[in-house]
Design an enzyme around this catalytic site. Sequence first.
Site, PDB file in Angstrom:
ATOM      1  N   CYS A   1      92.756  93.441  83.077  1.00  0.00           N
ATOM      2  CA  CYS A   1      93.557  92.690  82.101  1.00  0.00           C
ATOM      3  C   CYS A   1      94.981  93.240  82.003  1.00  0.00           C
ATOM      4  CB  CYS A   1      92.864  92.621  80.745  1.00  0.00           C
ATOM      5  SG  CYS A   1      93.547  91.273  79.747  1.00  0.00           S
TER       6      CYS A   1
ATOM      7  N   HIS B   1      87.691  90.401  82.000  1.00  0.00           N
ATOM      8  CA  HIS B   1      87.139  91.649  81.455  1.00  0.00           C
ATOM      9  C   HIS B   1      85.729  91.905  81.973  1.00  0.00           C
ATOM     10  CE1 HIS B   1      90.206  92.928  78.530  1.00  0.00           C
ATOM     11  NE2 HIS B   1      90.477  91.639  78.403  1.00  0.00           N
TER      12      HIS B   1
ATOM     13  N   GLU C   1      84.212  94.572  82.259  1.00  0.00           N
ATOM     14  CA  GLU C   1      83.530  95.662  81.534  1.00  0.00           C
ATOM     15  C   GLU C   1      82.659  95.140  80.401  1.00  0.00           C
ATOM     16  OE1 GLU C   1      86.599  94.804  81.059  1.00  0.00           O
ATOM     17  OE2 GLU C   1      87.115  94.979  78.928  1.00  0.00           O
TER      18      GLU C   1
END
Length: 233
Positions: free
Chosen positions: A95, A206, A208
């Site tokens: 990001c 994202h 994660e």
Amino acid sequence: MATIGITPSRKIEDYRQSILHVGGEARVLDASAPIDQALAGVDGLLLTGGEDVAPAHYGETPHPTVVAAEAGRDEFEIAVVKAARQKGLPIFAICRGVQVLNVACGGTLVQDIPSSIHGALNHSLTVPPHEPYSLAHEIWIDKDSLLSKLMRERLSDADECEVNSRHHQAVKDVAPGFKVSATAPDGVIEAIEDPAARFCLGVQWHPENFFRTGEFRPLFEGFVEAALKSDRK
Ligand code: MN
């Protein structure tokens, strides 16, 4: 074990978990230390999400929607990218991270997608009922890329997948030597990489946030694997 240096961010836990889940050691970098000290003993650099890079870093004046990051964060992260590349460390940027990576290497950014790109998709799914892992839009992946290679098992022979999205900026002019490895259907750049580096990949979504379910685990696996082979200096 590979030690992954993570740039400080207000929301750090999912990044940490994503590294731990693929067998890496996670260490949040000390942004107040000199760069060499901050990177000592680190085998790979993970650049995290956050607010916007100051447009002065790529020679522009700020659009009214630009939100400044924490004081000193741009300078630390740009310096840490340059040092990590000099050391040949694997870099995975997420990001804001992909934006920092691009600017640090000489690229520029779209300062505000809604006001700059006519007919853009909604890339800012930030309010309820959206969860951090809610899917926002498709991305089209270049088959001849590290990103595609890493995702191949999951994508089989497809070259698209769905991602989450919480950004109002994106890569504009890609840094010299880098290439685009994925775009959204509206043309917004969603991933870049440096084909000359062993592992230097940035993604605009994202990954994660999916550490519990593993949709993007191959990206973290590939990153930590590359860091394991890193020649620590
Ligand atoms: Mn997006």
